[in-house]
Design an enzyme around this catalytic site. Structure first.
Site, PDB file in Angstrom:
ATOM      1  CE  LYS A 128      -3.689  -2.479  -0.172  1.00 51.31           C
ATOM      2  NZ  LYS A 128      -3.896  -3.639   0.539  1.00 51.31           N
TER       3      LYS A 128
HETATM    4  C1  LIG Z   1      -5.070  -4.538   0.880  1.00 55.80           C
HETATM    5  C2  LIG Z   1      -6.531  -4.521   0.778  1.00 55.80           C
HETATM    6  C3  LIG Z   1      -7.373  -4.965   1.805  1.00 55.80           C
HETATM    7  C4  LIG Z   1      -6.930  -5.710   3.026  1.00 55.80           C
HETATM    8  O1  LIG Z   1      -5.862  -5.268   3.665  1.00 55.80           O
HETATM    9  P1  LIG Z   1      -4.861  -6.245   4.477  1.00 55.80           P
HETATM   10  O2  LIG Z   1      -4.082  -5.244   5.247  1.00 55.80           O
HETATM   11  O3  LIG Z   1      -4.069  -6.992   3.481  1.00 55.80           O
HETATM   12  O4  LIG Z   1      -5.687  -7.120   5.351  1.00 55.80           O
HETATM   13  C5  LIG Z   1      -8.736  -4.812   1.646  1.00 55.80           C
HETATM   14  N1  LIG Z   1      -9.268  -4.277   0.564  1.00 55.80           N
HETATM   15  C6  LIG Z   1      -8.505  -3.849  -0.451  1.00 55.80           C
HETATM   16  C7  LIG Z   1      -9.158  -3.231  -1.632  1.00 55.80           C
HETATM   17  C8  LIG Z   1      -7.119  -3.971  -0.389  1.00 55.80           C
HETATM   18  O5  LIG Z   1      -6.380  -3.569  -1.423  1.00 55.80           O
END
Ligand SMILES: *Cc1c(COP(=O)(O)O)cnc(C)c1O
Length: 386
Positions: free
Chosen positions: A185
């Site tokens: 992210k």
């Molecule tokens: C990364 C992501 C998540 C979940 O996040 P985690 O930290 O991996 O549990 C949920 N929704 C979207 C759209 C994502 O890209």
């Protein structure tokens, strides 16, 4: 195989100051949730204009707790999009509720808000939009819908840290807003997430859900009054987040510049390769609202004699990593077994089958984007039909 260095589709950037700060936390004697978490939550709250913020172990736990705070459970329905990381709908199933999938808009690739009203039933409790690649939905339209139908909103803004809507940060406006700090992210704590609230009561309830439902009164007054889990964020992760927050403006500028370069170079390469008639469905050129979490094209599979996997392999042979974000959730076995069908949301089905994520991360070099565009256009030219 290419002699050039491999370009992954993404790679996190952690500077020396971050690494040093992690060392300090490890040496401090307090490594789990403590002072650094409190500092990170305060910094995030300031970033989001003073709204209460609580952090969690990951984005999935963050969304799950958002639904728990709203009391969503068996018999309830939550409206969402089939084009997301499967966590979005998994957490809805996880609390015992039913995900209701609404098709996407082919331009933004986000939930088509004009189709939401038709999916609302007396059981609908919330809307869970996803800001794919960091592009928000029309927030005015979203919140008008929510107000009109008396629904709560849990924004899956996992990919939208740093994104904006009409000059305001995503997270600084809206109902419950959930972010992920997973490694890929735009802001990463390795793993982690945070939820932004409008009131302290809901923030306090979320705190209970993240730690076994525990309440404390005085030195010795321990009680448990709701079923919580173990979803706290550690100080090791929090200190990484504090340092990432400082670097965020630089990360954003770099991502935005790379995205601009993609538009220019892809168009120029297609022209010089004589393949301008191929429809790559480039993303909306939105440089005020998107945080450019990803740069995604739609492969013109009808115009090619190869499938997506073959294009990905050919790119990999040129040293270029790509990703698929995402196939339609409704096509997964678990969901098919629950009675969902990908064809019920045809745009999501088509986009999920042909979307391709090209590399985009702050550490890319200036030569990377032209190299990727050239490689891609060469493959498309070679494999176009007739
Ligand atoms: C990364 C992501 C998540 C979940 O996040 P985690 O930290 O991996 O549990 C949920 N929704 C979207 C759209 C994502 O890209």
């Amino acid at each position: 195989m290419s002699a050039l260095p491999f370009i992954p589709f993404t790679r996190p950037s952690f500077d020396q100051a971050t690494i040093d700060a992690v060392g300090e936390v490890l040496r401090s004697g307090w490594v789990t949730s403590g002072p650094k978490l409190a500092e990170f939550e305060a910094a995030l709250s300031e970033y989001f204009g003073g709204r209460p913020v609580r952090c969690f172990a990951n984005g999935t736990a963050t969304m799950k707790i958002a639904l728990q705070v709203l009391g969503i459970d068996e018999g309830d329905e939550v409206i969402t999009t089939p084009i997301s990381w499967v966590a979005t709908s998994n957490v809805i199933l996880g609390v015992g509720a039913k995900p209701v999938f609404v098709d996407i808009d082919p331009i933004t690739r986000n939930i088509d808000l004009s189709k939401v009203s038709a999916a609302i039933t007396p059981k609908t409790r919330a809307i869970m939009p996803v800001y794919l690649a960091g592009l928000p939905v029309d927030m005015d339209q979203l919140y008008a819908l929510a107000k009109q139908h008396n629904l709560r909103v849990v924004e899956d803004a996992a990919q939208a840290f740093g994104s904006q809507w009409k000059g305001q940060k995503i997270g600084a406006i809206g109902d419950l807003v959930s972010f992920s700090f997973q490694a890929n992210k735009n802001l990463s704590t390795v793993e982690g997430g945070c939820l932004v609230f409008n009131n302290l009561d809901e923030a306090k309830l979320a705190e209970k859900f993240r730690l076994q439902g525990l309440t404390r009164q005085g030195m010795d007054g321990m009680d448990v009054d709701v079923l919580g889990g173990k979803d706290n964020l550690t100080d090791v992760n929090a200190v990484i987040g504090l340092h990432q927050l400082k670097q965020l403006p630089a990360f954003q500028t770099r991502r935005s510049n790379l995205a601009r370069q993609y538009f220019d170079v892809i168009r120029a390469e297609m022209k010089s390769a004589g393949i301008e008639d191929l429809q790559l469905e480039l993303p909306p050129e939105n440089f005020t609202e998107s945080n450019w979490h990803m740069f995604q094209i739609i492969l013109p599979l009808d115009q090619l004699n190869v499938d997506r996997a073959q294009v990905m392999t050919a790119l990999k042979d040129l040293g270029i990593g790509t990703g698929v974000h995402y196939p339609a959730i409704t096509g997964f076995t678990l969901y098919k077994n629950l009675g969902y069908q990908a064809i019920d949301t045809p745009t999501a089905e088509r986009i999920g089958r042909s979307i391709l994520t090209l590399p985009l991360f702050p550490g890319m070099t200036d030569g990377d984007v032209p190299r990727i565009a050239q490689g891609l256009c060469g493959i498309l030219k070679k494999h176009r039909k007739n």
